[in-house]
Design a protein around this motif. Structure first.
Motif, PDB file in Angstrom:
ATOM      1  N   VAL A 129      57.227  79.803  22.285  1.00 57.45           N
ATOM      2  CA  VAL A 129      57.630  80.201  20.943  1.00 57.45           C
ATOM      3  C   VAL A 129      56.912  79.320  19.932  1.00 57.45           C
ATOM      4  O   VAL A 129      56.981  78.089  20.014  1.00 57.45           O
ATOM      5  CB  VAL A 129      59.159  80.069  20.769  1.00 57.45           C
ATOM      6  N   GLY A 130      56.205  79.965  19.009  1.00 54.96           N
ATOM      7  CA  GLY A 130      55.413  79.221  18.044  1.00 54.96           C
ATOM      8  C   GLY A 130      55.928  79.349  16.624  1.00 54.96           C
ATOM      9  O   GLY A 130      56.524  80.357  16.242  1.00 54.96           O
ATOM     10  N   LEU A 131      55.706  78.300  15.858  1.00 55.52           N
ATOM     11  CA  LEU A 131      55.984  78.309  14.416  1.00 55.52           C
ATOM     12  C   LEU A 131      54.661  78.159  13.672  1.00 55.52           C
ATOM     13  O   LEU A 131      53.863  77.270  13.986  1.00 55.52           O
ATOM     14  CB  LEU A 131      56.909  77.150  14.032  1.00 55.52           C
ATOM     15  N   THR A 132      54.437  79.043  12.706  1.00 55.36           N
ATOM     16  CA  THR A 132      53.257  78.933  11.850  1.00 55.36           C
ATOM     17  C   THR A 132      53.516  77.856  10.812  1.00 55.36           C
ATOM     18  O   THR A 132      54.482  77.932  10.049  1.00 55.36           O
ATOM     19  CB  THR A 132      52.957  80.263  11.152  1.00 55.36           C
ATOM     20  N   ILE A 133      52.640  76.875  10.766  1.00 57.74           N
ATOM     21  CA  ILE A 133      52.772  75.754   9.831  1.00 57.74           C
ATOM     22  C   ILE A 133      51.428  75.574   9.124  1.00 57.74           C
ATOM     23  O   ILE A 133      50.379  75.603   9.765  1.00 57.74           O
ATOM     24  CB  ILE A 133      53.176  74.462  10.575  1.00 57.74           C
ATOM     25  N   ASN A 134      51.476  75.428   7.812  1.00 54.51           N
ATOM     26  CA  ASN A 134      50.204  75.336   7.084  1.00 54.51           C
ATOM     27  C   ASN A 134      50.223  74.350   5.921  1.00 54.51           C
ATOM     28  O   ASN A 134      49.251  74.253   5.187  1.00 54.51           O
ATOM     29  CB  ASN A 134      49.784  76.715   6.573  1.00 54.51           C
ATOM     30  N   SER A 135      51.306  73.634   5.736  1.00 47.43           N
ATOM     31  CA  SER A 135      51.466  72.563   4.737  1.00 47.43           C
ATOM     32  C   SER A 135      51.483  73.061   3.297  1.00 47.43           C
ATOM     33  O   SER A 135      51.393  72.259   2.367  1.00 47.43           O
ATOM     34  CB  SER A 135      50.389  71.466   4.897  1.00 47.43           C
ATOM     35  N   PHE A 136      51.632  74.373   3.062  1.00 43.63           N
ATOM     36  CA  PHE A 136      51.668  74.867   1.689  1.00 43.63           C
ATOM     37  C   PHE A 136      52.977  74.462   1.027  1.00 43.63           C
ATOM     38  O   PHE A 136      54.061  74.829   1.476  1.00 43.63           O
ATOM     39  CB  PHE A 136      51.537  76.393   1.642  1.00 43.63           C
ATOM     40  N   GLU A 137      52.874  73.724  -0.044  1.00 42.41           N
ATOM     41  CA  GLU A 137      54.035  73.311  -0.825  1.00 42.41           C
ATOM     42  C   GLU A 137      53.690  73.431  -2.308  1.00 42.41           C
ATOM     43  O   GLU A 137      52.532  73.526  -2.688  1.00 42.41           O
ATOM     44  CB  GLU A 137      54.419  71.856  -0.498  1.00 42.41           C
ATOM     45  N   GLY A 138      54.709  73.408  -3.159  1.00 47.59           N
ATOM     46  CA  GLY A 138      54.466  73.400  -4.600  1.00 47.59           C
ATOM     47  C   GLY A 138      53.678  74.602  -5.077  1.00 47.59           C
ATOM     48  O   GLY A 138      53.964  75.749  -4.727  1.00 47.59           O
ATOM     49  N   LYS A 139      52.653  74.323  -5.879  1.00 43.49           N
ATOM     50  CA  LYS A 139      51.825  75.384  -6.467  1.00 43.49           C
ATOM     51  C   LYS A 139      51.204  76.264  -5.399  1.00 43.49           C
ATOM     52  O   LYS A 139      51.182  77.499  -5.524  1.00 43.49           O
ATOM     53  CB  LYS A 139      50.727  74.761  -7.330  1.00 43.49           C
ATOM     54  N   GLU A 140      50.676  75.634  -4.341  1.00 41.27           N
ATOM     55  CA  GLU A 140      50.013  76.408  -3.293  1.00 41.27           C
ATOM     56  C   GLU A 140      50.965  77.426  -2.671  1.00 41.27           C
ATOM     57  O   GLU A 140      50.631  78.588  -2.517  1.00 41.27           O
ATOM     58  CB  GLU A 140      49.464  75.485  -2.198  1.00 41.27           C
ATOM     59  N   LYS A 141      52.153  76.984  -2.332  1.00 40.94           N
ATOM     60  CA  LYS A 141      53.112  77.893  -1.699  1.00 40.94           C
ATOM     61  C   LYS A 141      53.524  79.011  -2.661  1.00 40.94           C
ATOM     62  O   LYS A 141      53.639  80.174  -2.272  1.00 40.94           O
ATOM     63  CB  LYS A 141      54.344  77.135  -1.213  1.00 40.94           C
ATOM     64  N   GLN A 142      53.757  78.656  -3.908  1.00 45.04           N
ATOM     65  CA  GLN A 142      54.178  79.652  -4.890  1.00 45.04           C
ATOM     66  C   GLN A 142      53.131  80.746  -5.066  1.00 45.04           C
ATOM     67  O   GLN A 142      53.465  81.928  -5.229  1.00 45.04           O
ATOM     68  CB  GLN A 142      54.450  78.970  -6.238  1.00 45.04           C
ATOM     69  N   LEU A 143      51.882  80.378  -4.974  1.00 45.71           N
ATOM     70  CA  LEU A 143      50.804  81.351  -5.147  1.00 45.71           C
ATOM     71  C   LEU A 143      50.483  82.117  -3.872  1.00 45.71           C
ATOM     72  O   LEU A 143      50.163  83.312  -3.919  1.00 45.71           O
ATOM     73  CB  LEU A 143      49.532  80.639  -5.635  1.00 45.71           C
ATOM     74  N   ILE A 144      50.571  81.444  -2.729  1.00 49.07           N
ATOM     75  CA  ILE A 144      50.040  82.002  -1.489  1.00 49.07           C
ATOM     76  C   ILE A 144      51.098  82.670  -0.623  1.00 49.07           C
ATOM     77  O   ILE A 144      50.876  83.753  -0.076  1.00 49.07           O
ATOM     78  CB  ILE A 144      49.308  80.899  -0.697  1.00 49.07           C
ATOM     79  N   GLU A 145      52.259  82.033  -0.460  1.00 49.02           N
ATOM     80  CA  GLU A 145      53.331  82.621   0.347  1.00 49.02           C
ATOM     81  C   GLU A 145      54.694  82.201  -0.208  1.00 49.02           C
ATOM     82  O   GLU A 145      55.425  81.433   0.420  1.00 49.02           O
ATOM     83  CB  GLU A 145      53.191  82.281   1.837  1.00 49.02           C
ATOM     84  N   PRO A 146      55.067  82.723  -1.377  1.00 42.76           N
ATOM     85  CA  PRO A 146      56.269  82.253  -2.074  1.00 42.76           C
ATOM     86  C   PRO A 146      57.588  82.563  -1.392  1.00 42.76           C
ATOM     87  O   PRO A 146      58.602  81.916  -1.688  1.00 42.76           O
ATOM     88  CB  PRO A 146      56.189  82.970  -3.432  1.00 42.76           C
ATOM     89  N   PHE A 147      57.621  83.522  -0.488  1.00 43.90           N
ATOM     90  CA  PHE A 147      58.898  83.965   0.078  1.00 43.90           C
ATOM     91  C   PHE A 147      59.164  83.453   1.494  1.00 43.90           C
ATOM     92  O   PHE A 147      60.123  83.872   2.138  1.00 43.90           O
ATOM     93  CB  PHE A 147      58.967  85.496   0.055  1.00 43.90           C
ATOM     94  N   THR A 148      58.334  82.554   1.973  1.00 45.96           N
ATOM     95  CA  THR A 148      58.506  82.032   3.324  1.00 45.96           C
ATOM     96  C   THR A 148      59.402  80.796   3.331  1.00 45.96           C
ATOM     97  O   THR A 148      59.531  80.100   2.323  1.00 45.96           O
ATOM     98  CB  THR A 148      57.149  81.642   3.941  1.00 45.96           C
ATOM     99  N   PRO A 149      60.033  80.498   4.475  1.00 47.21           N
ATOM    100  CA  PRO A 149      60.818  79.264   4.593  1.00 47.21           C
ATOM    101  C   PRO A 149      59.932  78.036   4.396  1.00 47.21           C
ATOM    102  O   PRO A 149      58.716  78.088   4.591  1.00 47.21           O
ATOM    103  CB  PRO A 149      61.357  79.333   6.022  1.00 47.21           C
ATOM    104  N   SER A 150      60.550  76.934   4.040  1.00 39.68           N
ATOM    105  CA  SER A 150      59.805  75.706   3.781  1.00 39.68           C
ATOM    106  C   SER A 150      59.162  75.165   5.050  1.00 39.68           C
ATOM    107  O   SER A 150      59.574  75.477   6.171  1.00 39.68           O
ATOM    108  CB  SER A 150      60.737  74.642   3.196  1.00 39.68           C
ATOM    109  N   GLN A 151      58.157  74.328   4.860  1.00 35.22           N
ATOM    110  CA  GLN A 151      57.485  73.695   5.990  1.00 35.22           C
ATOM    111  C   GLN A 151      58.465  72.842   6.794  1.00 35.22           C
ATOM    112  O   GLN A 151      58.427  72.819   8.017  1.00 35.22           O
ATOM    113  CB  GLN A 151      56.324  72.823   5.490  1.00 35.22           C
TER     114      GLN A 151
END
Length: 265
Positions: A129-151
């Motif tokens: 079982v894998g979790l996708t992790i990409n370190s997107f937080e703040g501005k990056e997360k809001q622009l790129i994947e705003p609706f995903t659970p936090s890192q």
């Protein structure tokens, strides 16, 4: 969010993913609606609206999942099996309950909801079982994947899987130059991640709108992705980093001229 209920004729589909025999998609579409998602292509055949605004639910998926298939089964390729609607519908859980436990199964998600089904994972002969992790937080997360659970929630889920004896993996994706902090992700997870998979952003499949988003908001990252020399220099540095950190991995997926796989030894 529009929910479309359908009945499928079959649930196992022959896979075009190297090393994977079958894919299973009890859902089509995804509430997370990540801006870069390659699965947006499905909207050509599913005219329900913009990606991220609808989910197709295969209500009879669990009945069809009983079949014994040979070769690895991947869940899921055009959805997230633990997107928010799953909390109420429990379609993924019912599918897992009915699935032949001799099937070799790999699950990938961005959601900590996955830990709910640890009891079922333990019934399978072979599962990861894998979790996708990409370190997107703040501005990056809001622009790129705003609706995903936090890192943090994803990393915590990865740790819980390990503590419960379920084989796990960290899927570091998409790796975007200057945005995805691969070294920091490994530092945070290496104590409990069994293995790692790496994927550099598939810029072509991300679509025109995402390319414009990247160009306008992260011009340096965009420049690396579109310049051949800079791109391959970045990949070389990534390989060297992974080797130096000495983690278990098969390699890196890149998407320049189709799908390419670079082994890291």
């Amino acid at each position: 969010m529009r929910i479309i209920k359908t009945k499928a004729k079959s649930i196992y589909t022959k896979s075009g993913i190297p090393g994977v025999g079958w894919v299973i998609n009890q859902y089509v579409g995804c509430q997370f609606g990540c801006k870069y998602c390659y699965a947006k292509f499905i909207c050509k055949w599913k005219p329900y609206g913009e990606w991220g605004t609808w989910v197709e639910v295969k209500t009879n998926a669990s009945e069809l999942a009983r079949k014994r298939v040979y070769g690895e089964v991947f869940m899921s390729s055009i959805s997230d099996p633990y997107q928010p609607v799953e909390k109420e519908l429990k379609l993924t859980r019912r599918t897992l309950e009915m699935m032949n436990k001799r099937n070799k199964l790999s699950i990938l998600t961005k959601s900590p909801l996955v830990v709910r089904d640890i009891d079922l994972f333990k019934l399978f002969n072979e599962i990861e079982v894998g979790l996708t992790i990409n370190s997107f937080e703040g501005k990056e997360k809001q622009l790129i994947e705003p609706f995903t659970p936090s890192q943090k929630l994803r990393i915590d889920a990865l740790k819980t899987l390990r503590e419960e004896g379920v084989k796990n993996y960290a899927f570091i994706s998409p790796i975007i130059p200057g945005i995805t902090d691969v070294e920091e992700i490994i530092r945070e997870t290496r104590g409990f991640a069994d293995s790692y998979f790496f994927e550099v952003l598939n810029l072509k499949a991300a679509g025109r709108e995402f390319r414009e988003l990247l160009r306008e908001n992260f011009p340096e990252s965009y420049e690396v992705m579109v310049d051949e020399n800079k791109f391959w220099r970045f990949v070389k540095e990534l390989i060297e980093l992974i080797k130096r950190l000495n983690v278990r991995t098969e390699g890196i997926e890149v998407h320049r001229k189709g799908w390419e796989f670079i082994e890291v030894k």
